[in-house]
Scaffold this active site. Structure first.
Site, PDB file in Angstrom:
ATOM      1  N   ASP A  32       0.861  -1.165   0.000  1.00 34.31           N
ATOM      2  CA  ASP A  32       0.000   0.000   0.000  1.00 34.31           C
ATOM      3  C   ASP A  32       0.909   1.229   0.000  1.00 34.31           C
ATOM      4  OD1 ASP A  32      -2.367   1.576   0.247  1.00 34.31           O
ATOM      5  OD2 ASP A  32      -1.974   1.741   2.398  1.00 34.31           O
ATOM      6  N   ASP A  34      -0.269   5.143   0.914  1.00 36.52           N
ATOM      7  CA  ASP A  34      -0.575   6.055   2.008  1.00 36.52           C
ATOM      8  C   ASP A  34      -0.454   5.332   3.345  1.00 36.52           C
ATOM      9  OD1 ASP A  34      -1.469   8.463   0.493  1.00 36.52           O
ATOM     10  OD2 ASP A  34      -3.002   7.098  -0.232  1.00 36.52           O
TER      11      ASP A  34
END
Length: 320
Positions: A32, A34
């Site tokens: 991922d 963020d």
């Protein structure tokens, strides 16, 4: 040493030493963005060095974000500006904007000659442009554009006739308002109008942990409620993102690890698709969230492993 892929009673807190052993069992890492690689406009210290470490070991790296506000090319530039390895470029970045465009293209919307009503940001526009898919509706659409001054709008002026609209796409958009909600709900009354969404994240992580930043999830919930229809959601933890990855790369799920900062998107995505999973505590969810999932018997949101940050997995500890 072999690590079990079954749901553990307690997820393993993993150190640099134990991670070095686990590395032998993993060929592909899906990250991922963020809360894992950056927060807001700042990189998370230790993360660039960790990805460099994996590249030196010839591991495959894929960045899978649920953020569709920017295109893959823009995210690649951001990573470069933050000091990440130049080997991370748009070819190994996946986001819902790219998956939405790919899904609509494969559904034949371009061949049908129909347009997309878009509630979304620049990233979706860029990816639709890349595939030659026409869209409209993005950006400000103030309620004052309607002539009716009563409390409710009893008539609606459409830019496009409903029969010319082949899909409604919903993602995060800061210009979302009642006007857009009403248009989307009415376009979706056409049975053959495709309803597709980027992601259902409730909030987005940011540099100020006390500030709630609503993401696409609340916007999608409003449209689904008004239209009385469920969208095909392409972002994590849903299968379209996994299928997109599988079409582009030959991955072995049992030798692939998903690393993220959210249990309900990243960890669940990994669990649902047979991947190893790791939660890093540098973003949204913390150990308390894991414990809550255990208490509620949500095994699909309990990671195999957790660590403070990516830098904590390096041979040398990350710097606070």
């Amino acid at each position: 040493m072999t690590f079990s892929t079954s749901t553990p009673i307690e997820p393993h807190h993993i150190s640099s030493q134990t991670f070095a052993q686990l590395l032998k069992e993993i060929d592909t890492f899906i990250f991922d963005a963020d809360g894992v690689l950056w927060l807001g406009e700042d990189r998370i210290e230790g993360s660039p060095e960790f990805l460099d470490y994996l590249f030196r070991l010839n591991k495959r790296i894929i960045v899978l974000t649920n953020n569709a506000t920017k295109s893959r090319a823009v995210y690649a530039k951001k990573l470069s500006n933050l000091g990440y390895n130049e080997r991370i470029n748009k070819t190994n970045i996946v986001n819902p904007a790219a998956v939405v465009a790919d899904t609509l293209y494969r559904m034949g919307i371009k061949q049908m000659g129909k347009k997309v009503y878009l509630i979304g940001s620049q990233g979706i526009k860029d990816e639709l442009d890349n595939l030659g898919i026409e869209y409209f509706g993005d950006g400000p659409d103030p309620i004052e554009n309607q002539p009716d001054t009563r409390a409710f709008i009893y008539d609606l002026q459409f830019e496009e006739k409903p029969e010319n609209v082949g899909a409604v796409v919903v993602g995060y958009e800061k210009h979302f308002n009642y006007h857009k909600l009403m248009k989307a709900a009415n376009y979706l009354q056409e049975d053959d109008c495709i309803f597709i969404a980027t992601n259902t994240d409730e909030t987005c992580p940011g540099p100020n942990p006390s500030l709630i930043i609503p993401d696409a999830g609340p916007i999608l919930a409003a449209v689904q409620t008004a239209a009385n229809r469920e969208a095909l959601v392409v972002g994590k933890p849903n299968t379209p993102a996994f299928d997109y990855i599988c079409r582009r790369w030959k991955i072995n799920p049992s030798r692939t690890m998903m690393i993220g900062d959210r249990t309900n998107t990243d960890v669940k995505f990994g669990r649902d698709h047979g991947l190893r999973t790791m939660l890093v505590l540098s973003g949204c969810h913390q150990v308390d969230d894991i414990l809550e999932n255990q208490m509620n018997e949500r095994d699909d949101m309990i990671p195999d492993f957790y660590a403070e940050c990516l830098g904590a997995l390096l041979p040398k500890r990350c710097h606070a």
